[in-house]
Every structure is written in structure tokens, then in C-alpha cells.
Design a protein around this motif. Structure first.
Motif, PDB file in Angstrom:
ATOM      1  N   GLU A 176       0.828  -1.214   0.000  1.00 15.05           N
ATOM      2  CA  GLU A 176       0.000   0.000   0.000  1.00 15.05           C
ATOM      3  C   GLU A 176       0.857   1.256   0.000  1.00 15.05           C
ATOM      4  OE1 GLU A 176      -3.879  -1.764   2.473  1.00 15.05           O
ATOM      5  OE2 GLU A 176      -2.422  -0.448   3.454  1.00 15.05           O
ATOM      6  N   LEU A 177       1.986   1.200   0.710  1.00 10.95           N
ATOM      7  CA  LEU A 177       2.855   2.369   0.846  1.00 10.95           C
ATOM      8  C   LEU A 177       3.957   2.421  -0.208  1.00 10.95           C
ATOM      9  CD1 LEU A 177       3.272   2.334   4.729  1.00 10.95           C
ATOM     10  CD2 LEU A 177       1.943   3.981   3.397  1.00 10.95           C
ATOM     11  N   SER A 178       4.012   1.400  -1.057  1.00 12.60           N
ATOM     12  CA  SER A 178       5.075   1.280  -2.063  1.00 12.60           C
ATOM     13  C   SER A 178       6.460   1.296  -1.417  1.00 12.60           C
ATOM     14  CB  SER A 178       4.964   2.410  -3.101  1.00 12.60           C
ATOM     15  OG  SER A 178       3.740   2.340  -3.790  1.00 12.60           O
ATOM     16  N   ALA A 179       6.572   0.618  -0.304  1.00 14.36           N
ATOM     17  CA  ALA A 179       7.841   0.574   0.422  1.00 14.36           C
ATOM     18  C   ALA A 179       8.812  -0.374  -0.271  1.00 14.36           C
ATOM     19  CB  ALA A 179       7.613   0.121   1.858  1.00 14.36           C
ATOM     20  N   THR A 180      10.068   0.017  -0.302  1.00 12.17           N
ATOM     21  CA  THR A 180      11.123  -0.817  -0.861  1.00 12.17           C
ATOM     22  C   THR A 180      11.782  -1.678   0.202  1.00 12.17           C
ATOM     23  OG1 THR A 180      11.560   0.830  -2.561  1.00 12.17           O
ATOM     24  CG2 THR A 180      13.294  -0.772  -2.158  1.00 12.17           C
ATOM     25  N   ALA A 181      11.795  -1.186   1.440  1.00 11.04           N
ATOM     26  CA  ALA A 181      12.435  -1.927   2.523  1.00 11.04           C
ATOM     27  C   ALA A 181      11.591  -1.832   3.781  1.00 11.04           C
ATOM     28  CB  ALA A 181      13.833  -1.384   2.786  1.00 11.04           C
ATOM     29  N   LEU A 182      11.745  -2.846   4.630  1.00 15.16           N
ATOM     30  CA  LEU A 182      11.044  -2.899   5.912  1.00 15.16           C
ATOM     31  C   LEU A 182      12.052  -3.129   7.032  1.00 15.16           C
ATOM     32  CD1 LEU A 182       8.122  -5.368   5.111  1.00 15.16           C
ATOM     33  CD2 LEU A 182       7.948  -2.886   5.300  1.00 15.16           C
ATOM     34  N   ILE A 183      11.833  -2.455   8.136  1.00 15.05           N
ATOM     35  CA  ILE A 183      12.570  -2.782   9.353  1.00 15.05           C
ATOM     36  C   ILE A 183      11.528  -3.184  10.382  1.00 15.05           C
ATOM     37  CG2 ILE A 183      14.100  -1.964  11.179  1.00 15.05           C
ATOM     38  CD1 ILE A 183      15.259   0.032   9.232  1.00 15.05           C
ATOM     39  N   PRO A 193      15.254  -0.656  28.897  1.00 15.54           N
ATOM     40  CA  PRO A 193      14.875  -0.149  27.567  1.00 15.54           C
ATOM     41  C   PRO A 193      15.467  -0.940  26.404  1.00 15.54           C
ATOM     42  CG  PRO A 193      16.673   1.160  28.419  1.00 15.54           C
ATOM     43  CD  PRO A 193      16.382   0.101  29.456  1.00 15.54           C
ATOM     44  N   MET A 194      15.303  -2.246  26.390  1.00  9.32           N
ATOM     45  CA  MET A 194      15.861  -3.085  25.331  1.00  9.32           C
ATOM     46  C   MET A 194      14.877  -3.212  24.170  1.00  9.32           C
ATOM     47  SD  MET A 194      17.187  -7.022  25.638  1.00  9.32           S
ATOM     48  CE  MET A 194      17.881  -7.879  24.230  1.00  9.32           C
ATOM     49  N   ILE A 195      15.420  -3.136  22.946  1.00  6.38           N
ATOM     50  CA  ILE A 195      14.613  -3.372  21.749  1.00  6.38           C
ATOM     51  C   ILE A 195      15.381  -4.325  20.843  1.00  6.38           C
ATOM     52  CG2 ILE A 195      13.432  -1.153  21.803  1.00  6.38           C
ATOM     53  CD1 ILE A 195      15.315  -0.228  19.587  1.00  6.38           C
ATOM     54  N   THR A 196      14.663  -4.977  19.928  1.00  7.44           N
ATOM     55  CA  THR A 196      15.285  -5.906  18.990  1.00  7.44           C
ATOM     56  C   THR A 196      14.890  -5.523  17.569  1.00  7.44           C
ATOM     57  OG1 THR A 196      15.267  -7.733  20.555  1.00  7.44           O
ATOM     58  CG2 THR A 196      15.423  -8.302  18.234  1.00  7.44           C
ATOM     59  N   LEU A 197      15.897  -5.418  16.704  1.00  4.95           N
ATOM     60  CA  LEU A 197      15.659  -5.238  15.276  1.00  4.95           C
ATOM     61  C   LEU A 197      15.746  -6.629  14.667  1.00  4.95           C
ATOM     62  CD1 LEU A 197      17.942  -2.137  14.586  1.00  4.95           C
ATOM     63  CD2 LEU A 197      15.549  -2.174  15.299  1.00  4.95           C
ATOM     64  N   ASP A 198      14.594  -7.205  14.327  1.00  2.72           N
ATOM     65  CA  ASP A 198      14.589  -8.598  13.886  1.00  2.72           C
ATOM     66  C   ASP A 198      15.338  -8.805  12.572  1.00  2.72           C
ATOM     67  OD1 ASP A 198      13.210  -9.613  16.073  1.00  2.72           O
ATOM     68  OD2 ASP A 198      11.295  -9.003  15.216  1.00  2.72           O
ATOM     69  N   HIS A 199      14.988  -8.021  11.564  1.00  3.09           N
ATOM     70  CA  HIS A 199      15.685  -8.128  10.292  1.00  3.09           C
ATOM     71  C   HIS A 199      15.211  -7.037   9.353  1.00  3.09           C
ATOM     72  CE1 HIS A 199      12.061 -10.656   9.760  1.00  3.09           C
ATOM     73  NE2 HIS A 199      12.076 -10.222   8.537  1.00  3.09           N
ATOM     74  N   VAL A 200      15.908  -6.892   8.261  1.00  2.00           N
ATOM     75  CA  VAL A 200      15.493  -5.975   7.190  1.00  2.00           C
ATOM     76  C   VAL A 200      15.094  -6.819   5.999  1.00  2.00           C
ATOM     77  CG1 VAL A 200      16.183  -4.064   5.690  1.00  2.00           C
ATOM     78  CG2 VAL A 200      17.155  -4.259   7.983  1.00  2.00           C
ATOM     79  N   GLN A 201      13.938  -6.528   5.437  1.00  7.34           N
ATOM     80  CA  GLN A 201      13.426  -7.327   4.318  1.00  7.34           C
ATOM     81  C   GLN A 201      13.196  -6.418   3.119  1.00  7.34           C
ATOM     82  OE1 GLN A 201       9.853  -9.459   5.243  1.00  7.34           O
ATOM     83  NE2 GLN A 201       9.354  -9.852   3.115  1.00  7.34           N
ATOM     84  N   TYR A 202      13.819  -6.750   2.001  1.00  7.11           N
ATOM     85  CA  TYR A 202      13.637  -5.986   0.782  1.00  7.11           C
ATOM     86  C   TYR A 202      12.732  -6.768  -0.180  1.00  7.11           C
ATOM     87  CZ  TYR A 202      17.539  -3.145   2.342  1.00  7.11           C
ATOM     88  OH  TYR A 202      18.333  -2.310   3.064  1.00  7.11           O
ATOM     89  N   ARG A 203      11.930  -6.049  -0.887  1.00  6.90           N
ATOM     90  CA  ARG A 203      11.055  -6.739  -1.846  1.00  6.90           C
ATOM     91  C   ARG A 203      11.512  -6.443  -3.264  1.00  6.90           C
ATOM     92  NH1 ARG A 203       7.577  -3.599  -4.612  1.00  6.90           N
ATOM     93  NH2 ARG A 203       7.074  -1.520  -3.836  1.00  6.90           N
TER      94      ARG A 203
END
Length: 203
Positions: A176-183, A193-203
Motif C-alpha cells: 500500500e505504501l510502495s515501500a522498498t524496505a522494511l525494518i 529499555p531493550m529493543i530488537t531489530l529482527d531483520h530488514v526485508q527488501y522486496r
């Protein structure tokens, strides 16, 4: 000649003891900057508008003792803030206003930059938005081909240690947003205050 009534002296004697302390804090803040103040002193100043006729030092110290730091105080859940003796709705509203302002400033800084160009920038951005949340969030950062932030959305909110993820909804929103990458990001309320960046996915 009759003696002049010492009205000024009387006013000084009637003034609450914390007035002078407030002025000294303000002077240090404006002359030396925020780094010259400890967390509880900065919190004292933040509470001045909400508690104009009270000494804010005891409350500020109690809040730091309960939550650990300035950042953890302003991001603390409202229900937990209400458990602290001496706090009222005006003070809670002031703290939540500060938290919202910090988040808005961070988002504005990201939007004004060309891109999220490093993992450190991504982590700093996410920490300001979700690191102190009391429930686990599954958050999506949608990026264009230049790694500029298109949208930042909380897709799901779960319990203190679990949040559901629906890949179909993630992909649908990216298209919907025409995104090229996702985080994909999620926090850890039990170890904030811990956070996790699971992965980056490109389409």
C-alpha cells in the motif's frame, strides 16, 4: 523621620523556601546547560509548571527512586506513576507531555534527514518511541529506495512478553505504501529499555 516599613524583607520572609532553589536551578540550566543538572534536578524543573506552589524536589527524587532515570520516569505507565506518593494528575500530564514532545522531536529529526543511514540511527529512533512501553509492540518502519522513512506504524500490541505477528498484513501494508524496505522492530518490556531489530526485508 519615621522608619520606612520593611515590606521587601517581609515578602522575603513569607516566600516559600523553594523559591530561591528554583531560581538557582533555572540559573544553572540556562548558564551551564542540561548536562549540569542531575536527572532528579531536571525532573524538578520539568514539574515546576504542574506544581507551581510546591517543592518539587521530594517528588522528583521519589520518581527517580521508583523508575531509575529521567527517561524511565516520563515513559512510565500512568497506572504506575499514580502509585507514587504525592503525584497528581497535573504532574502526570506534564510528564506525558514531555514524553510526547521527545517522540515528536525525534520523528521530526528523522523526517528532516535524507535517510536512516546506520543501525545506530535506527536504534536511537526506536528507543525514543517504544523502549519504555509497558506492553510488547511489533513496530514497522517502511522505507523507500533511499532508506528514507515513509511511515512508522505499530502493527500489533501484545502482553508484557508476547505480541502476534501476521506476515500477510505486513506485506499488504508495505505494498500500500510502495515501500522498498522494511525494518521490523519489537521491544522487551520486562527488560526495558531493550529493543530488537529482527531483520530488514527488501522486496
Amino acid at each position: 523621620m519615621p522608619a520606612k516599613p520593611d515590606h521587601d524583607k517581609s515578602k522575603l520572609e513569607d516566600a516559600p523556601h523553594y523559591h530561591g532553589h528554583r531560581e538557582r536551578l533555572r540559573e544553572r540550566f540556562y548558564n551551564a546547560g542540561a548536562d549540569a543538572l542531575s536527572d532528579y534536578e531536571l525532573l524538578e524543573m520539568a514539574l515546576f509548571p504542574a506544581l507551581p506552589r510546591r517543592d518539587t524536589k521530594p517528588l522528583a527524587k521519589a520518581l527517580i527512586k521508583s523508575f531509575g532515570s529521567f527517561a524511565e520516569v516520563v515513559h512510565a505507565p500512568v497506572a504506575r506513576l499514580r502509585e507514587v506518593d504525592g503525584i497528581g494528575e497535573a504532574a502526570i500530564n506534564q510528564l506525558k507531555l514531555i514524553a510526547a514532545a521527545a517522540s515528536r522531536v525525534t520523528k521530526g529529526e528523522v523526517n528532516s534527514r535524507n535517510a536512516l543511514s546506520s543501525w545506530n540511527e535506527v536504534i536511537d529512533y526506536c528507543r525514543s518511541s517504544m523502549a519504555f512501553a509497558d506492553r510488547e509492540q511489533f513496530r514497522l518502519l517502511f522505507l523507500d529506495k533511499r532508506n528514507q522513512l515513509i511511515a512508522d506504524e505499530v502493527q500489533q500490541t501484545g502482553t508484557v512478553d508476547h505480541t502476534p505477528v501476521y506476515p500477510r498484513e505486513v506485506i499488504k501494508r508495505a505494498l500500500e505504501l510502495s515501500a522498498t524496505a522494511l525494518i521490523l522492530v519489537h521491544n522487551h518490556p520486562t527488560t526495558h529499555p531493550m529493543i530488537t531489530l529482527d531483520h530488514v526485508q527488501y522486496r
